[in-house]
Design a protein around this motif. Structure first.
Motif: not given
Length: 574
Positions: A531-535, A540-542, A547-550
């Motif tokens: 969960v930490f890695e996903s947040v 930071l848009n890594v 998870k911020d995709s089209i």
């Protein structure tokens, strides 16, 4: 007396004749012929039976193959000769967690009960522990050097051939007159008396049954008709490796230092209200209250069980899945209970397929030992207090990731009703673009006055007025699953569960299981780390982690929320 029968097939005439001879010997040397300690693989010298029951136990369950000196049944000498050598070789099995040169004296004490009346083997062990590796050597003895080398062999995966070559090289490099063994066979002969016993239990290749108890003599599975052996060489198709836990607990308490550490939870001092150890949890106090007889003996053990699939062949076979089952001892202080030395491998479920929902079939030998440790207990010598007491133990809970949670608990953790707490009240929806189920009803778990309940724009556009469902009690859960019919085995078609529960878990055979507050614990890695890695990856848009995709933004548009985040087309290519 010849002991080769102990390693013969239990269905053979040789084994049956040996059992009769053993029972006759035990009766002749017993103070009370109707009360004999049973050395079978279930009782482990902890229960007294009459001669008829003793014979039945040894025939049906097998004898402890490490019990090569019958000290509990009147024997005071160990016969030398070829039979003795064959027994020593056959009973070998080294414990990796004991392979530490600094613990030689401790291990000698741990096996003293078994060998004190076998002068040849016990004296040899003491001599090896006291003999310098070579003249003038003060750092290593013959035994500690072999233990250290064998621990390196286990830790680094050395083959038997390479280990023999290393021993030969080191023996040539050391001064003349050194006593280091030159071959692997000689090293095994030294370590045979401190070995760890195990059982190889044949299993149906489709996970239907274990070939034990009433299925012991069968050549094929009675449910799916799959053969038990390979045709060409009569080797079993699938094997469960079970390492009995009772003799290992006995060895732990034999060490004065370890026995003292096992009572740390009782004398840890006053807590500050923080949860730093399972002994600080409400469940620990509940057990002490509900089972006061168990709780008042601080030496009784509370265990956790952990299992998951591993691929022992690395990338060479990505489809292979072997499942180790490990026990953790919660009596120990927090800086020791998760140390490798105290994490006990209790069984190894071989692959290539994972057991899945059929894991209950493989856990049955361990559950039998846990039931015995709870209901009857076993006599154990406490090295720190120099007294014998009756040890009992219980399973405090399991530690696993979410898929393994489903296998152990029997709940279907996939699909729209994946939450085992909410069950039918699970709030979920299917995302059209991301092609996955999401669960957005998490705000109802907050307190009624929490400000997030009133926020609409940041969530799904609605206020949250729902209430979280209370977890089911054990008795309520049993009422739900008592009528669930489950056929174990990969060949049987699985029916879709109507209530989410696929089976009644084998853990409910433990008398105390339904009374526990929490029966299954989810491990930290899959909750905090992922969960930490996903947040962080999203904030930071890594690349590769965000998870911020089209598709995610298109799903927001479909849901009618967060319109400011909708995708904006730019140019012909969008």
């Amino acid at each position: 007396m010849d002991r080769k029968w102990m390693f013969a097939n239990r269905l053979s005439d040789e084994y049956a004749a040996g059992v009769k001879e053993f029972v006759k010997f035990a009766v002749q040397n017993a103070k009370n012929p109707n009360s004999l300690l049973c050395p079978c693989l279930v009782c482990w010298h902890g229960i007294r039976v009459n001669p008829s029951e003793l014979e039945d136990h040894l025939i049906c369950k097998g004898i402890d193959k490490n019990y090569i000196c019958w000290s509990n049944h009147g024997e005071s000498r160990f016969d030398s000769g070829d039979a003795a050598d064959s027994v020593r070789s056959a009973s070998f099995g080294a414990e990796e967690d004991a392979c530490d040169g600094d613990r030689v004296e401790e291990m000698a004490k741990a096996v003293e009960d078994d060998l004190r009346d076998c002068p040849q083997m016990f004296e040899r062990l003491k001599n090896d522990a006291g003999t310098p590796l070579y003249n003038g050597c003060s750092k290593f003895t013959r035994l500690s050097a072999v233990l250290k080398l064998y621990s390196l062999k286990a830790a680094n995966g050395w083959t038997d051939t390479s280990f023999t070559n290393i021993l030969t090289l080191l023996k040539d490099m050391l001064p003349e007159g050194n006593v280091l063994p030159g071959r692997l066979y000689e090293a095994k002969q030294m370590l045979c008396s401190i070995g760890m016993s195990y059982e190889r239990i044949h299993a149906c290749p489709n996970d239907c049954i274990l070939f034990r108890n009433e299925y012991e003599s069968l050549k094929s599975c009675p449910k799916c008709k799959a053969p038990r052996y390979k045709k060409e060489n009569s080797c079993p198709l699938k094997v469960l490796w079970y390492f009995p836990i009772i003799p290992r607990f006995r060895r732990m308490y034999r060490s004065a230092e370890v026995a003292k550490q096992l009572t740390w939870h009782k004398y840890r001092g006053e807590g500050d209200g923080m949860l730093r150890h399972p002994a600080d949890s409400p469940q620990w106090s509940k057990i002490d209250s509900d089972y006061s007889e168990f709780g008042k003996e601080e030496r009784n053990l509370r265990l956790a069980l952990s299992t998951d699939g591993i691929n022992p062949h690395s990338l060479q076979s990505s489809t292979h899945s072997t499942w180790p089952v490990i026990l953790v001892i919660y009596n120990l202080p927090p800086w020791l209970c998760m140390k490798r030395k105290y994490m006990m491998l209790s069984m190894l479920i071989s692959g290539p397929q994972q057991p899945g929902n059929d894991i209950d079939i493989y856990l049955s030998p361990l559950i039998e030992d846990l039931k015995k440790l709870w209901e009857v207990g076993v006599e154990v010598y406490d090295g720190s207090r120099e007294e014998t007491f009756r040890l009992r133990a219980m399973l405090f809970g399991t530690i696993n990731d979410f898929p393994a949670y489903g296998n152990l608990s029997g709940y279907s953790v996939k699909g729209k009703l994946a939450c085992p707490i909410c069950e039918d009240d699970t709030i979920s929806m299917r995302l059209d673009h991301c092609k996955k189920n999401v669960f957005l009803g998490h705000r109802r778990f907050l307190r009624t006055t929490h400000r997030y309940r009133g926020w609409t724009k940041a969530f799904n556009g609605n206020k949250e007025e729902g209430r979280a469902r209370k977890p089911l009690k054990g008795s309520d859960l049993i009422a739900k699953v008592k009528n669930v019919k489950c056929k174990f085995g990969k060949t049987f078609k699985k029916q879709l569960p109507k209530c989410g529960w696929k089976k009644k878990s084998i853990f409910f055979e433990l008398p105390y299981w339904e009374s526990l507050h929490v029966r299954h614990f989810l491990d930290v890695m899959h909750i905090e780390k992922n969960v930490f890695e996903s947040v962080i990856g999203t904030l930071l848009n890594v690349p590769g982690k965000t998870k911020d995709s089209i598709n995610a933004r298109l799903d927001l548009v479909s849901m009618g929320i967060r319109k400011e985040l909708r995708p904006v087309k730019k140019g012909k290519l969008g």
